[in-house]
Design an enzyme around this catalytic site. Structure first.
Site, PDB file in Angstrom:
ATOM      1  N   HIS A 166      46.605  38.432  35.024  1.00 32.40           N
ATOM      2  CA  HIS A 166      45.945  39.701  35.378  1.00 32.40           C
ATOM      3  C   HIS A 166      44.628  39.858  34.607  1.00 32.40           C
ATOM      4  O   HIS A 166      43.616  40.274  35.171  1.00 32.40           O
ATOM      5  CB  HIS A 166      46.843  40.894  35.025  1.00 32.40           C
ATOM      6  N   LYS A 187      60.103  50.019  43.479  1.00 30.77           N
ATOM      7  CA  LYS A 187      60.071  48.673  42.886  1.00 30.77           C
ATOM      8  C   LYS A 187      61.001  48.449  41.687  1.00 30.77           C
ATOM      9  O   LYS A 187      61.126  47.327  41.224  1.00 30.77           O
ATOM     10  CB  LYS A 187      58.627  48.345  42.492  1.00 30.77           C
ATOM     11  N   ARG A 205      47.629  33.994  44.337  1.00 29.50           N
ATOM     12  CA  ARG A 205      48.144  32.771  43.726  1.00 29.50           C
ATOM     13  C   ARG A 205      48.479  31.783  44.829  1.00 29.50           C
ATOM     14  O   ARG A 205      47.612  31.110  45.351  1.00 29.50           O
ATOM     15  CB  ARG A 205      49.375  33.081  42.867  1.00 29.50           C
ATOM     16  N   SER A 263      54.644  38.470  36.447  1.00 29.11           N
ATOM     17  CA  SER A 263      55.326  39.397  35.536  1.00 29.11           C
ATOM     18  C   SER A 263      56.823  39.098  35.515  1.00 29.11           C
ATOM     19  O   SER A 263      57.463  39.193  34.452  1.00 29.11           O
ATOM     20  CB  SER A 263      55.099  40.841  35.981  1.00 29.11           C
TER      21      SER A 263
HETATM   22  P1  ADP Z   1      52.077  44.218  42.776  1.00 29.70           P
HETATM   23  O1  ADP Z   1      53.468  44.728  42.602  1.00 29.70           O
HETATM   24  O2  ADP Z   1      51.152  45.255  43.346  1.00 29.70           O
HETATM   25  O3  ADP Z   1      51.952  42.890  43.471  1.00 29.70           O
HETATM   26  P2  ADP Z   1      51.466  42.844  40.290  1.00 29.70           P
HETATM   27  O4  ADP Z   1      51.285  43.473  38.960  1.00 29.70           O
HETATM   28  O5  ADP Z   1      52.593  41.892  40.463  1.00 29.70           O
HETATM   29  O6  ADP Z   1      51.533  44.057  41.290  1.00 29.70           O
HETATM   30  O7  ADP Z   1      50.133  42.090  40.698  1.00 29.70           O
HETATM   31  C1  ADP Z   1      48.909  42.778  40.829  1.00 29.70           C
HETATM   32  C2  ADP Z   1      47.894  41.858  41.478  1.00 29.70           C
HETATM   33  O8  ADP Z   1      47.601  40.789  40.585  1.00 29.70           O
HETATM   34  C3  ADP Z   1      48.349  41.202  42.776  1.00 29.70           C
HETATM   35  O9  ADP Z   1      47.224  41.090  43.633  1.00 29.70           O
HETATM   36  C4  ADP Z   1      48.831  39.860  42.347  1.00 29.70           C
HETATM   37  O10 ADP Z   1      48.741  38.903  43.392  1.00 29.70           O
HETATM   38  C5  ADP Z   1      47.829  39.550  41.231  1.00 29.70           C
HETATM   39  N1  ADP Z   1      48.344  38.587  40.261  1.00 29.70           N
HETATM   40  C6  ADP Z   1      49.507  38.632  39.594  1.00 29.70           C
HETATM   41  N2  ADP Z   1      49.644  37.544  38.782  1.00 29.70           N
HETATM   42  C7  ADP Z   1      48.513  36.799  38.954  1.00 29.70           C
HETATM   43  C8  ADP Z   1      48.046  35.543  38.434  1.00 29.70           C
HETATM   44  N3  ADP Z   1      48.780  34.828  37.587  1.00 29.70           N
HETATM   45  N4  ADP Z   1      46.830  35.093  38.851  1.00 29.70           N
HETATM   46  C9  ADP Z   1      46.112  35.817  39.735  1.00 29.70           C
HETATM   47  N5  ADP Z   1      46.496  36.993  40.273  1.00 29.70           N
HETATM   48  C10 ADP Z   1      47.682  37.477  39.900  1.00 29.70           C
END
Ligand code: ADP
Length: 161
Positions: A17, A41, A90, A128
């Site tokens: 992130h 969620k 990803r 996460s």
């Molecule tokens: P959500 O529940 O909205 O998907 P996340 O916190 O899991 O929230 O992810 C927020 C954003 O960050 C999403 O667009 C996700 O694809 C992106 N993201 C999460 N991990 C990574 C990573 N390792 N590299 C790039 N983008 C990521």
């Protein structure tokens, strides 16, 4: 002033992130990193914890603000006067969901553009959920989350004992 919103669960924030946030901050004057208050969620961390982790991890970044919001993302984007939504991509597995969300948000507000930043290959495996799993099992998460976030993750190990 070009403003973007990077919305997400951030349960917890990872170095993947942070990479997206730093790259977005090069493209915009201000980036709101906004925790979605989405009870569907079942997150491991409360909103306050997730906002606290984001603030601790991102302190000192002048072009980044941490926030949280209820309700529709496009309404929040409008409220903070942003013109773009930033999301990270990803693997192919992210695509279907992100495609649907981007088109839905465009339908609701044609003035808002969703911008996708491709993950750095170093973080392409990182999520996460993976971080939480490793933390619960007592593994080393030092390279996966920003240093100030580590102390929040200790509580997961204690809960699982
Ligand atoms: P959500 O529940 O909205 O998907 P996340 O916190 O899991 O929230 O992810 C927020 C954003 O960050 C999403 O667009 C996700 O694809 C992106 N993201 C999460 N991990 C990574 C990573 N390792 N590299 C790039 N983008 C990521």
């Amino acid at each position: 002033m070009k403003i973007a919103v990077y919305p997400g669960s951030f349960d917890p924030i990872t170095v993947g992130h942070v990479d997206i946030i730093d790259r977005a901050a090069k493209m915009f004057d201000l980036v709101y990193v906004a925790v979605i208050r989405n009870p569907a969620k079942a997150p491991a961390f409360s909103i306050d914890d997730r906002v606290g982790m984001l603030k601790a991890a991102l302190s000192g970044r002048k072009k980044v603000k941490v926030d949280s919001f209820d309700g529709l993302l496009v309404d929040y984007v409008d409220k903070v006067k942003a013109t773009a939504i930033v999301r990270g991509l990803r693997a192919v597995s992210d695509f279907d969901y992100e495609f649907q969300m981007a088109l839905t948000n465009r339908k609701m507000d044609p003035n808002v553009e969703t911008i996708f930043l491709m993950t750095d290959y170093k973080y392409s495996y990182l999520s996460s959920s993976l971080v939480k799993e490793i933390a619960r099992l007592g593994g080393e998460i030092a390279k996966l989350v920003p240093a100030p976030v580590k102390k929040w993750l200790k509580s997961l190990k204690e809960e699982s004992i």
